[in-house]
Design an enzyme around this catalytic site. Structure first.
Site, mmCIF file in Angstrom:
data_model
loop_
_atom_site.group_PDB
_atom_site.id
_atom_site.type_symbol
_atom_site.label_atom_id
_atom_site.label_comp_id
_atom_site.label_asym_id
_atom_site.label_seq_id
_atom_site.Cartn_x
_atom_site.Cartn_y
_atom_site.Cartn_z
ATOM 1 N N ARG A 64 31.461 -17.247 20.783
ATOM 2 C CA ARG A 64 30.969 -16.447 21.916
ATOM 3 C C ARG A 64 29.967 -17.212 22.795
ATOM 4 O O ARG A 64 29.088 -16.609 23.400
ATOM 5 C CB ARG A 64 30.342 -15.130 21.443
ATOM 6 C CG ARG A 64 31.322 -14.177 20.806
ATOM 7 C CD ARG A 64 32.413 -13.774 21.786
ATOM 8 N NE ARG A 64 33.382 -12.892 21.179
ATOM 9 C CZ ARG A 64 33.342 -11.563 21.283
ATOM 10 N NH1 ARG A 64 32.410 -10.988 21.977
ATOM 11 N NH2 ARG A 64 34.262 -10.842 20.712
ATOM 12 N N ARG A 105 27.809 -13.466 27.136
ATOM 13 C CA ARG A 105 26.621 -12.927 26.477
ATOM 14 C C ARG A 105 25.279 -13.518 26.870
ATOM 15 O O ARG A 105 24.403 -12.783 27.277
ATOM 16 C CB ARG A 105 26.780 -12.996 24.951
ATOM 17 C CG ARG A 105 27.816 -12.002 24.464
ATOM 18 C CD ARG A 105 27.865 -11.893 22.983
ATOM 19 N NE ARG A 105 28.775 -10.829 22.585
ATOM 20 C CZ ARG A 105 29.256 -10.683 21.375
ATOM 21 N NH1 ARG A 105 28.897 -11.528 20.428
ATOM 22 N NH2 ARG A 105 30.075 -9.703 21.104
ATOM 23 N N ARG A 136 29.353 -11.790 36.272
ATOM 24 C CA ARG A 136 29.765 -10.446 35.851
ATOM 25 C C ARG A 136 29.303 -9.357 36.814
ATOM 26 O O ARG A 136 29.838 -8.257 36.805
ATOM 27 C CB ARG A 136 29.260 -10.156 34.434
ATOM 28 C CG ARG A 136 30.055 -10.829 33.356
ATOM 29 C CD ARG A 136 31.397 -10.130 33.056
ATOM 30 N NE ARG A 136 31.211 -8.973 32.203
ATOM 31 C CZ ARG A 136 31.398 -7.714 32.571
ATOM 32 N NH1 ARG A 136 31.769 -7.432 33.795
ATOM 33 N NH2 ARG A 136 31.224 -6.727 31.718
ATOM 34 N N ASP A 194 40.433 -13.462 25.082
ATOM 35 C CA ASP A 194 40.043 -12.553 24.007
ATOM 36 C C ASP A 194 41.186 -12.430 23.011
ATOM 37 O O ASP A 194 42.352 -12.608 23.379
ATOM 38 C CB ASP A 194 39.709 -11.162 24.572
ATOM 39 C CG ASP A 194 38.912 -10.355 23.559
ATOM 40 O OD1 ASP A 194 37.673 -10.452 23.562
ATOM 41 O OD2 ASP A 194 39.533 -9.676 22.725
ATOM 42 N N TYR A 208 42.506 -3.465 15.395
ATOM 43 C CA TYR A 208 42.260 -2.936 16.744
ATOM 44 C C TYR A 208 43.482 -2.183 17.251
ATOM 45 O O TYR A 208 43.368 -1.129 17.880
ATOM 46 C CB TYR A 208 41.893 -4.071 17.716
ATOM 47 C CG TYR A 208 40.470 -4.540 17.536
ATOM 48 C CD1 TYR A 208 39.420 -3.919 18.217
ATOM 49 C CD2 TYR A 208 40.160 -5.585 16.683
ATOM 50 C CE1 TYR A 208 38.110 -4.329 18.050
ATOM 51 C CE2 TYR A 208 38.854 -6.015 16.497
ATOM 52 C CZ TYR A 208 37.830 -5.377 17.185
ATOM 53 O OH TYR A 208 36.545 -5.782 17.011
HETATM 54 O O1 CP3 Z 1 33.864 -17.475 22.036
HETATM 55 C C1 CP3 Z 1 33.986 -17.464 23.284
HETATM 56 O O2 CP3 Z 1 33.008 -17.523 24.040
HETATM 57 C C2 CP3 Z 1 35.381 -17.440 23.867
HETATM 58 C C3 CP3 Z 1 35.916 -16.177 24.278
HETATM 59 C C4 CP3 Z 1 36.065 -15.035 23.271
HETATM 60 C C5 CP3 Z 1 35.807 -13.683 23.633
HETATM 61 N N1 CP3 Z 1 36.189 -12.890 22.595
HETATM 62 C C6 CP3 Z 1 35.249 -13.262 24.923
HETATM 63 C C7 CP3 Z 1 34.653 -11.923 25.056
HETATM 64 C C8 CP3 Z 1 36.554 -15.023 21.960
HETATM 65 C C9 CP3 Z 1 36.939 -16.188 21.075
HETATM 66 C C10 CP3 Z 1 36.643 -13.653 21.545
HETATM 67 C C11 CP3 Z 1 37.165 -13.248 20.220
HETATM 68 C C12 CP3 Z 1 37.113 -11.829 19.847
HETATM 69 N N2 CP3 Z 1 37.278 -10.722 20.651
HETATM 70 C C13 CP3 Z 1 36.978 -11.358 18.513
HETATM 71 C C14 CP3 Z 1 36.870 -12.222 17.280
HETATM 72 C C15 CP3 Z 1 35.515 -12.789 17.079
HETATM 73 C C16 CP3 Z 1 34.419 -11.797 16.775
HETATM 74 O O3 CP3 Z 1 33.479 -11.718 17.584
HETATM 75 O O4 CP3 Z 1 34.488 -11.133 15.743
HETATM 76 C C17 CP3 Z 1 36.994 -9.955 18.558
HETATM 77 C C18 CP3 Z 1 36.875 -9.020 17.378
HETATM 78 C C19 CP3 Z 1 37.192 -9.559 19.916
HETATM 79 C C20 CP3 Z 1 37.341 -8.182 20.463
HETATM 80 C C21 CP3 Z 1 36.289 -7.839 21.456
HETATM 81 N N3 CP3 Z 1 36.159 -8.420 22.720
HETATM 82 C C22 CP3 Z 1 35.264 -6.867 21.344
HETATM 83 C C23 CP3 Z 1 35.038 -5.984 20.129
HETATM 84 C C24 CP3 Z 1 34.514 -6.875 22.538
HETATM 85 C C25 CP3 Z 1 33.369 -5.938 22.951
HETATM 86 C C26 CP3 Z 1 32.104 -6.215 22.309
HETATM 87 C C27 CP3 Z 1 31.583 -7.629 22.519
HETATM 88 O O5 CP3 Z 1 31.748 -8.387 21.561
HETATM 89 O O6 CP3 Z 1 31.097 -7.966 23.602
HETATM 90 C C28 CP3 Z 1 35.065 -7.885 23.363
HETATM 91 C C29 CP3 Z 1 34.580 -8.254 24.718
HETATM 92 C C30 CP3 Z 1 34.346 -9.693 24.996
HETATM 93 N N4 CP3 Z 1 35.144 -10.727 24.580
HETATM 94 C C31 CP3 Z 1 33.283 -10.233 25.783
HETATM 95 C C32 CP3 Z 1 33.478 -11.620 25.822
HETATM 96 C C33 CP3 Z 1 32.652 -12.632 26.579
HETATM 97 C C34 CP3 Z 1 32.198 -9.425 26.500
HETATM 98 C C35 CP3 Z 1 32.733 -9.067 27.837
HETATM 99 C C36 CP3 Z 1 31.654 -8.796 28.838
HETATM 100 O O7 CP3 Z 1 31.240 -7.626 28.925
HETATM 101 O O8 CP3 Z 1 31.274 -9.702 29.579
#
Ligand code: CP3
Length: 327
Positions: free
Chosen positions: A14, A18, A27, A63, A136
């Site tokens: 991530r 964030r 964003r 994602d 999911y």
């Molecule tokens: O790592 C990185 O920076 C690369 C991009 C990446 C994202 N998600 C971007 C993202 C990666 C590799 C993921 C993987 C991901 N997504 C997982 C596995 C890893 C983990 O954290 O357990 C899971 C379970 C998800 C599903 C997901 N995506 C959720 C539950 C959420 C909402 C809560 C949160 O974690 O923010 C997301 C949104 C998401 N995916 C964001 C980002 C940058 C936030 C989006 C925003 O509001 O800007």
């Protein structure tokens, strides 16, 4: 015999969202979906942490939930996270409702092309591992982290679960293969929910799929990192035929992990993401411990034991990365 590295490589799960001020600024004018699905913007975000944090690798900005979308599920990205309006656990024979449409992933390959043309660091491709993605798809939302309905479904519908896992395996292999063809250097399989099931159930239903996916990727010459959060003593299953590196969660002591995982498999991790809220002194002391670990076991990639948390002070993230790099 390879040369002994002088310092561990470092990147953060991530790292691209964030905490980066430039990301947060973007964003304000673009939704997360728009950033992900517009190749030029996704490429820009992918490379931000390389410039702004000094990490050694980029991970493609996308994602894990793009794969269910490529299987015909509609998703909504809300302020509280992703949401599938029609979760599969409410349907009879859910596999018959899915329609594989892998062209819905084409934007990811376009983003990879742009990153590869601009980047000087290795690019990590990824997808979700079968249990995490399935949770999911079945549950529909992530607000209930223990995925109770998904878990119930898995126990009640073993045959249908296997069918869904097979479909996910097939799409994941095609997705990973295309990412490789477009130039990624390494692949991470995210099994963030590995701890949801007893190890033997995980091994029986999900490990065959994990092995199929990782073998397909490794047969193309690309190393695989398998991040299996909550696997615990199941780390004993991680032998060199599974992956090249295994991502360790922050709950597991790294020295214990080293004893459980086969010695030819490298480790990645596993600083507690909350450590980055601590003082610089505390961060430095913890990193020093891991440098001792690295002296003894150089097949280690420094990372956190899960994604970097929202609100983490960016100065601490930079300090941590510099300390890992001995700067
Ligand atoms: O790592 C990185 O920076 C690369 C991009 C990446 C994202 N998600 C971007 C993202 C990666 C590799 C993921 C993987 C991901 N997504 C997982 C596995 C890893 C983990 O954290 O357990 C899971 C379970 C998800 C599903 C997901 N995506 C959720 C539950 C959420 C909402 C809560 C949160 O974690 O923010 C997301 C949104 C998401 N995916 C964001 C980002 C940058 C936030 C989006 C925003 O509001 O800007």
């Amino acid at each position: 015999m390879g040369l002994k590295p002088t310092r561990p490589p470092v990147w953060l799960m991530r790292q691209a969202g964030r905490v980066l001020p430039r990301y947060m600024k973007m964003r304000e004018s673009h939704s997360f979906k728009e950033l992900m699905e517009t190749p030029e913007l996704a490429a820009e975000v992918t490379l931000m942490p390389v410039d702004d944090l000094g990490v050694d690798a980029a991970i493609i900005f996308s994602d894990i939930l793009t794969v269910p979308v490529a299987m015909g599920m509609e998703i909504e990205w809300t302020d509280r996270g992703p949401h599938f309006p029609q979760p599969l656990c409410n349907l009879d024979n859910p596999s018959s409702h899915l329609k594989i449409q892998t062209e819905r992933l084409d934007h990811v390959y376009k983003a990879i092309d742009i990153v590869v043309s601009r980047s000087t660091v290795p690019l990590i491709g990824f997808c979700g591992a079968p249990l995490t993605t399935l949770c999911y798809m079945l549950q529909g939302v992530s607000t209930r982290q223990n995925f109770p309905d998904a878990k119930k479904f898995i126990y009640e519908n073993r045959q249908e679960t296997r069918r869904l896992v097979d479909m996910l395996t097939e799409v994941s292999i095609e997705y990973a293969t295309k990412q490789i063809e477009h130039g990624i250097d390494t692949f991470q399989l995210f099994e963030s929910n590995a701890g949801l099931l007893p190890t033997d159930v995980y091994e029986e239903i999900f490990m065959p799929s994990v092995r199929k996916i990782t073998q397909a990727i490794r047969s193309m010459g690309i190393p695989v990192i398998f991040f299996a959060k909550g696997l615990g003593c199941g780390l004993r299953m991680i032998t060199p035929d599974v992956c090249d590196f295994v991502g360790i969660d922050w709950q597991t002591n790294i020295w214990d992990a080293r004893r459980m995982v086969h010695p030819s498999v490298g480790l990645q991790g596993n600083f507690d993401p909350h450590l980055l809220f601590a003082s610089h002194g505390q961060i430095a002391a913890e990193v020093a411990q891991y440098h001792k670990f690295f002296e003894q076991y150089p097949n280690w990639i420094a990372n956190l034991g899960h994604g970097v948390l929202a609100d983490t002070p960016i100065e601490n993230v930079k300090y941590f990365i510099n300390k890992i790099k001995n700067q």
